[in-house]
Enzyme design. Structure first.
Site, PDB file in Angstrom:
ATOM      1  N   CYS A  83       0.951  -1.396   0.157  1.00 13.33           N
ATOM      2  CA  CYS A  83       0.114   0.049  -0.310  1.00 13.33           C
ATOM      3  C   CYS A  83       1.013   1.064  -0.228  1.00 13.33           C
ATOM      4  CB  CYS A  83      -0.834  -0.204   1.345  1.00 13.33           C
ATOM      5  SG  CYS A  83      -2.616   1.305   0.981  1.00 13.33           S
TER       6      CYS A  83
ATOM      7  N   ASP B 210      -6.077  -3.077  11.892  1.00  9.72           N
ATOM      8  CA  ASP B 210      -4.509  -2.517  12.236  1.00  9.72           C
ATOM      9  C   ASP B 210      -4.136  -2.168  13.414  1.00  9.72           C
ATOM     10  OD1 ASP B 210      -2.542  -1.345  11.125  1.00  9.72           O
ATOM     11  OD2 ASP B 210      -2.433   0.449  10.162  1.00  9.72           O
TER      12      ASP B 210
END
Length: 212
Positions: free
Chosen positions: A7, A132
């Site tokens: 990402c 996360d």
């Protein structure tokens, strides 16, 4: 087979690195000025045109107007929209309506600090979730035992990406303990805030080695 997502791509060099490494997904942080990995819509089109067809493009958004991810999904510029703000079920429903895509295209990110956060994530209306430690790119992992405790529920669970604090060294342990659909890396494959070719290759190789 665990998937891997790289990402925060923002330069043409980054695209060349992922084209070489060939992860399953790559992410673009779109129109998020607070992120150092932010890119404009114009840059998105430029980078996307360079991306291998073998890699699925994901747009990362933070409280964007629903029309933006919907338009990019409808036009095929991105294949999935990953939401990192306060987007709720109504927001997700609106994006689906505007894009004309019924399902399979929305990822919702959640910060995990306690078991209740995990329950909230898996109870949301998104098609997939990303778990996360906190804000994206912190380089820290949350308590993976919160996911180990849910192993008996996995058959009913929606697919999830594991993010935060991952590296080529600990990916095998993370996959073994958490059994994610995929792993997501950003800062872990950077050097001095820039995507690093060797780290990207190593991360993808670490995931692929588990398939053998």
């Amino acid at each position: 087979m665990t998937k891997i997502k790289i990402c925060g791509l923002s330069r043409t060099e980054d695209i060349d690195y992922v084209n070489e490494a060939c992860p399953d997904y790559c992410g673009f942080v779109i129109d998020v000025p607070s992120s150092k990995r932010n890119i404009s819509i114009e840059m998105l089109y430029r980078l996307r045109s360079r991306l291998s067809d073998q890699i699925t493009a994901v747009g990362v958004f933070v409280n964007a107007e629903e029309e933006l991810p919907a338009r990019l999904l409808k036009d095929g510029v991105i294949s999935l929209a990953q939401l990192h703000g306060q987007e709720d079920a109504a927001y997700i429903r609106k994006v689906r309506e505007l894009s004309g895509i019924s399902g399979g295209k929305i990822i919702k990110a959640f910060s995990v600090k306690r078991r209740e956060d995990v329950e909230k994530a898996f109870g949301c209306s998104a098609d997939m979730v990303l778990l996360d430690h906190g804000k994206g790119g912190t380089g820290e992992n949350f308590d993976w035992s919160l996911l180990e405790d849910r192993r008996h529920e996995r058959k009913e669970e929606k697919p999830f990406f594991l993010a935060g604090g991952l590296s080529p060294e600990n990916i095998p342990e993370a996959v073994r303990r958490c059994r994610p659909y995929g792993v997501d890396l950003s800062s872990a494959v950077e050097t001095d805030g820039r995507k690093d070719r060797e780290k990207i290759l190593a991360a993808v190789a670490a995931v692929r080695s588990m398939e053998r």
